[in-house]
Design a protein around this motif. Structure first.
Motif, short mmCIF file in Angstrom:
data_model
loop_
_atom_site.label_atom_id
_atom_site.label_comp_id
_atom_site.label_asym_id
_atom_site.label_seq_id
_atom_site.Cartn_x
_atom_site.Cartn_y
_atom_site.Cartn_z
N ASP A 73 17.18 12.52 8.67
CA ASP A 73 17.25 13.58 7.66
C ASP A 73 18.52 14.41 7.84
O ASP A 73 19.16 14.80 6.87
N LEU A 74 18.87 14.66 9.10
CA LEU A 74 20.09 15.43 9.36
C LEU A 74 21.32 14.63 8.96
O LEU A 74 22.29 15.19 8.42
N GLU A 75 21.29 13.33 9.21
CA GLU A 75 22.41 12.47 8.79
C GLU A 75 22.57 12.48 7.28
O GLU A 75 23.70 12.55 6.77
N ASP A 76 21.47 12.42 6.55
CA ASP A 76 21.53 12.45 5.09
C ASP A 76 22.13 13.76 4.61
O ASP A 76 22.95 13.78 3.68
N MET A 77 21.71 14.84 5.23
CA MET A 77 22.24 16.15 4.84
C MET A 77 23.72 16.26 5.18
O MET A 77 24.52 16.79 4.40
N TYR A 78 24.09 15.75 6.36
CA TYR A 78 25.50 15.79 6.77
C TYR A 78 26.37 15.00 5.79
O TYR A 78 27.45 15.45 5.41
N ASN A 79 25.89 13.83 5.38
CA ASN A 79 26.67 13.01 4.45
C ASN A 79 26.83 13.70 3.10
O ASN A 79 27.89 13.63 2.47
N LYS A 80 25.79 14.38 2.65
CA LYS A 80 25.87 15.10 1.39
C LYS A 80 26.88 16.25 1.51
O LYS A 80 27.70 16.48 0.62
N LEU A 81 26.81 16.95 2.63
CA LEU A 81 27.74 18.05 2.87
C LEU A 81 29.16 17.54 3.03
O LEU A 81 30.12 18.13 2.50
N ASP A 82 29.31 16.43 3.74
CA ASP A 82 30.64 15.84 3.95
C ASP A 82 31.27 15.44 2.62
O ASP A 82 32.46 15.67 2.38
#
Length: 270
Positions: A73-82
């Motif tokens: 979930d954190l990876e998904d959020m990081y990718n969206k933010l990135d």
């Protein structure tokens, strides 16, 4: 974890509405403001971006005690933010008249008002405008305004990416208290300065408790006669609390006021 819980809230005042345009992180979302830079320009998102990268690069994610936040979930959020922070948005086209800029303002305000009413929100739009950063962005990037201000054609931004990424991490760990001590001890009386620090108690970026902690670390004595006193606004409503800090000669060196129900940008929210 706090960022994860509130990333799509109004980061400058959790009890205040987010501009509807800032709630859409889809890079393909078409905004009537023609500028989706404000959410991108929030430095809290850049700081979170760096912090999340460190967490995800950790060799032992479980040891970080991230609670219910799964790594995926954190990876998904990081990718969206990135994706949001790395996308280059085009400059606002600036050959618009004052009427068209005003129409964009009114259209955005009308949309916000409808959504607010449907949500039965009690925010007073006469004192708080959630999309003001977008209006300001469009206005200050118009050729007409830049010509009237006699400035070189430029792409105005609320926050500078160039400055942010060039800022050394070591400076974030530096303490500013010694500079305030120097100003108070050397210049307040000599130059007749009046120093005031104010803090909105609904500020989620530089929270009131953080300001109080900083003032305590500063080490100056509190005036026992003026400590956490109520102060009122023009309507005789509680506006916040007031404290005086003294210099080494027991002169008032600094005034500290809290502003009730104000966010990070105090004049914007109160």
């Amino acid at each position: 974890r706090a960022y994860y819980a509130a990333w799509n809230s109004n980061i400058y005042g959790l009890d205040f509405n987010q501009c509807p345009e800032d709630e859409h992180w889809d890079s393909n979302y078409l905004t009537p403001f023609e500028s989706t830079r404000f959410m991108k320009d929030g430095h809290i998102h850049r700081a979170a971006h760096k912090a999340m990268k460190k967490v995800l690069n950790s060799k032992d994610y479980k040891s970080l005690k991230m609670g219910h936040i799964k790594k995926k979930d954190l990876e998904d959020m990081y990718n969206k933010l990135d994706n949001r922070l790395s996308k280059n948005y085009k400059k606002v086209t600036t050959k618009k008249s004052k009427n068209s800029l005003l129409k964009a303002h009114n259209d955005g305000l009308q949309k916000f008002t409808l959504e607010r009413d449907e949500a039965d929100d009690v925010t007073d739009t006469e004192t708080y405008e959630p999309c003001i950063e977008h209006f300001m962005d469009s206005y200050l990037n118009s050729d007409e305004v830049q010509t009237a201000l006699h400035v070189k054609p430029t792409e105005w931004e609320m926050c500078s990416d160039q400055v942010w990424y060039a800022w050394p991490d070591s400076d974030f760990e530096r303490h500013i208290e010694p500079f305030y001590t120097q100003i108070v001890q050397k210049y307040v009386t000599k130059l007749g300065l009046t120093l005031t620090v104010y803090s909105g108690d609904d500020d989620s970026v530089c929270g009131l408790q953080g300001t109080q902690y900083w003032l305590e670390r500063w080490g100056q004595n509190v005036n026992s006669d003026v400590e956490w006193q109520e102060w009122s606004d023009d309507d005789n409503q509680l506006a916040g609390y007031y404290t005086q800090y003294l210099d080494d000669n027991d002169n008032v060196g600094l005034h500290f006021l809290t502003v009730r129900s104000a966010g990070h940008m105090v004049p914007t929210t109160q």
